[in-house]
Design a protein around this motif. Structure first.
Motif, short mmCIF file in Angstrom:
data_model
loop_
_atom_site.label_atom_id
_atom_site.label_comp_id
_atom_site.label_asym_id
_atom_site.label_seq_id
_atom_site.Cartn_x
_atom_site.Cartn_y
_atom_site.Cartn_z
N THR A 176 0.85 -1.19 0.00
CA THR A 176 0.00 0.00 0.00
C THR A 176 0.89 1.24 0.00
O THR A 176 1.72 1.42 0.90
CB THR A 176 -0.92 0.02 1.23
N ILE A 177 0.72 2.06 -1.02
CA ILE A 177 1.50 3.30 -1.15
C ILE A 177 0.63 4.45 -0.65
O ILE A 177 -0.47 4.66 -1.18
CB ILE A 177 1.92 3.54 -2.61
N VAL A 178 1.10 5.17 0.35
CA VAL A 178 0.32 6.27 0.92
C VAL A 178 1.04 7.60 0.71
O VAL A 178 2.25 7.69 0.80
CB VAL A 178 0.03 6.05 2.42
N ASN A 179 0.24 8.62 0.42
CA ASN A 179 0.76 9.98 0.32
C ASN A 179 0.69 10.60 1.71
O ASN A 179 -0.37 10.98 2.19
CB ASN A 179 -0.04 10.80 -0.68
N ALA A 180 1.84 10.67 2.34
CA ALA A 180 1.92 11.18 3.71
C ALA A 180 2.25 12.69 3.65
O ALA A 180 1.82 13.39 2.75
CB ALA A 180 2.95 10.39 4.49
N GLY A 181 2.97 13.17 4.63
CA GLY A 181 3.36 14.58 4.63
C GLY A 181 2.43 15.49 5.39
O GLY A 181 2.76 16.65 5.63
N MET A 193 -2.39 12.15 4.43
CA MET A 193 -2.11 11.40 5.65
C MET A 193 -0.97 12.01 6.45
O MET A 193 0.08 12.37 5.90
CB MET A 193 -1.79 9.95 5.33
N ASN A 194 -1.19 12.11 7.76
CA ASN A 194 -0.11 12.44 8.68
C ASN A 194 0.36 11.15 9.35
O ASN A 194 -0.06 10.05 8.98
CB ASN A 194 -0.56 13.50 9.69
N ALA A 195 1.22 11.27 10.35
CA ALA A 195 1.78 10.07 10.98
C ALA A 195 0.69 9.22 11.61
O ALA A 195 0.72 7.98 11.52
CB ALA A 195 2.82 10.48 12.01
N SER A 196 -0.30 9.85 12.23
CA SER A 196 -1.39 9.08 12.85
C SER A 196 -2.17 8.29 11.81
O SER A 196 -2.57 7.14 12.06
CB SER A 196 -2.32 10.02 13.62
N ASP A 197 -2.39 8.87 10.63
CA ASP A 197 -3.11 8.18 9.57
C ASP A 197 -2.31 6.97 9.07
O ASP A 197 -2.89 5.90 8.81
CB ASP A 197 -3.39 9.12 8.41
N VAL A 198 -1.01 7.15 8.90
CA VAL A 198 -0.17 6.03 8.44
C VAL A 198 -0.23 4.89 9.45
O VAL A 198 -0.34 3.71 9.08
CB VAL A 198 1.28 6.50 8.20
N ALA A 212 5.55 4.95 2.28
CA ALA A 212 5.10 6.32 2.52
C ALA A 212 5.94 7.29 1.69
O ALA A 212 7.17 7.32 1.78
CB ALA A 212 5.23 6.67 4.00
N VAL A 213 5.24 8.09 0.86
CA VAL A 213 5.88 9.08 -0.01
C VAL A 213 5.20 10.43 0.21
O VAL A 213 4.49 10.62 1.17
CB VAL A 213 5.81 8.62 -1.49
N HIS A 214 5.50 11.42 -0.68
CA HIS A 214 4.78 12.70 -0.64
C HIS A 214 5.26 13.59 0.52
O HIS A 214 4.49 14.30 1.14
CB HIS A 214 3.27 12.42 -0.52
N ASN A 219 5.68 23.00 0.14
CA ASN A 219 5.77 23.77 1.38
C ASN A 219 4.66 23.53 2.38
O ASN A 219 4.82 23.78 3.57
CB ASN A 219 5.86 25.28 1.06
N HIS A 220 3.49 23.03 1.94
CA HIS A 220 2.42 22.81 2.91
C HIS A 220 2.39 21.38 3.47
O HIS A 220 1.51 21.06 4.26
CB HIS A 220 1.06 23.20 2.33
N CYS A 221 3.36 20.55 3.05
CA CYS A 221 3.50 19.21 3.65
C CYS A 221 4.37 19.33 4.89
O CYS A 221 5.60 19.47 4.80
CB CYS A 221 4.11 18.24 2.63
N LEU A 222 3.73 19.31 6.04
CA LEU A 222 4.40 19.70 7.28
C LEU A 222 5.02 18.54 8.04
O LEU A 222 5.82 18.76 8.96
CB LEU A 222 3.40 20.44 8.18
N VAL A 223 4.67 17.31 7.69
CA VAL A 223 5.24 16.13 8.33
C VAL A 223 6.41 15.65 7.47
O VAL A 223 6.23 15.29 6.31
CB VAL A 223 4.21 15.00 8.49
N THR A 224 7.60 15.67 8.02
CA THR A 224 8.80 15.28 7.28
C THR A 224 9.03 13.78 7.39
O THR A 224 8.41 13.07 8.20
CB THR A 224 10.04 16.01 7.82
N ARG A 225 9.95 13.28 6.58
CA ARG A 225 10.34 11.88 6.71
C ARG A 225 10.84 11.59 8.12
O ARG A 225 10.52 10.56 8.70
CB ARG A 225 11.43 11.54 5.69
N GLU A 226 11.64 12.49 8.67
CA GLU A 226 12.18 12.29 10.01
C GLU A 226 11.05 12.24 11.05
O GLU A 226 11.07 11.39 11.95
CB GLU A 226 13.16 13.41 10.37
N ASP A 227 10.08 13.15 10.91
CA ASP A 227 8.93 13.13 11.83
C ASP A 227 8.22 11.79 11.78
O ASP A 227 7.89 11.19 12.81
CB ASP A 227 7.92 14.23 11.46
#
Length: 250
Positions: A176-181, A193-198, A212-214, A219-227
């Protein structure tokens, strides 16, 4: 099956020997203004492509898939660069944009379509909640199925919602590929999706490998890979989720 994150939602999917280019955004770093009504003024994209668009096109995709028309999924640079004879799959209502741009083989997927032995089925989602979700318009995901191949579910620009839950129930995807961020405007709730959604995806469907990609590009994708990595580590789901870097194969 092999998957390469190019950048943001732009993916190269090698599935059953067929090469798909998904949600192409080819803009150079910083060429576009910030998304309106956001909390920072960083110009988009925040990072450059890991390879040139010429190198990517030299791979000659068999088909292009565009989940929806927002400019971080389909931009003027991709429109200009892509071969107009390549088969292009899209959701209902978006086809006129592609035909007006000169693409000659546009296929609308209303429910499902078979291409080179692969069944591609369209799913739906919610690109946010309330009035903002309505304003964001229709979005689609796609499920890929073929004999002796894993089932792949590309969820698209959606939050965790009943539509995603239904797709997981119906197709039982291996991947399953999810657009996070956690894309978000200055007001309202996240529209991807944010971290809680993932984590919700992981908890609801522990049988599926999540990619998890995206992240880290607009600039409005506020959740980083590190987060996301930190939260998944804290919640003991980190081994269940791949978080590729730009250019990385999964």
């Amino acid at each position: 099956m092999k998957l390469r994150l190019i950048r943001h939602a732009t993916l190269w999917l090698n599935y059953a020997g067929v090469q798909f280019l998904i949600d192409p955004m080819f803009s150079d770093q910083g060429i576009n203004p910030p998304i309106n009504n956001t909390t920072n003024e960083r110009r988009n994209p925040l990072v450059s492509l890991p390879i040139s668009s010429e190198e990517m096109l030299a791979l000659s995709p068999d088909a292009i898939i565009v989940t929806h028309l927002h400019p971080d999924h389909w931009d003027a640079a991709a429109k200009e660069a892509l071969n107009k004879e390549t088969t292009l799959f899209c959701q209902p209502g978006n086809d006129s944009e592609f035909t007006a741009s000169g693409f000659n083989n546009v296929q609308v997927i209303h429910e499902s379509h078979t291409f080179k032995g692969i069944t591609i089925t369209r799913t739906s989602g919610q690109h946010g909640t309330g009035e903002i979700g309505q304003l964001m318009g229709a979005v689609s995901g796609f499920v890929f199925q073929a004999q002796d191949q894993p089932t792949v579910y590309l969820a698209g620009d959606t939050i965790w919602c009943k539509e995603v839950q239904s797709a997981l129930d119906k197709y039982q995807p291996d991947v399953t590929i999810v657009n996070a961020g956690g894309a978000q405007f200055a007001v309202g709730e996240p529209i991807t999706m944010n971290a809680s959604d993932v984590i919700q995806v992981c908890q609801y469907a522990p049988y599926t490998k999540v990619v998890a990609v995206h992240m880290d590009t607009i600039n409005h994708c506020l959740v980083t890979r590190e987060d996301l990595r930190n939260r998944l580590t804290d919640e003991k789901w980190i081994d269940h989720v791949a978080i590729p870097q730009d250019g990385e194969w999964v």
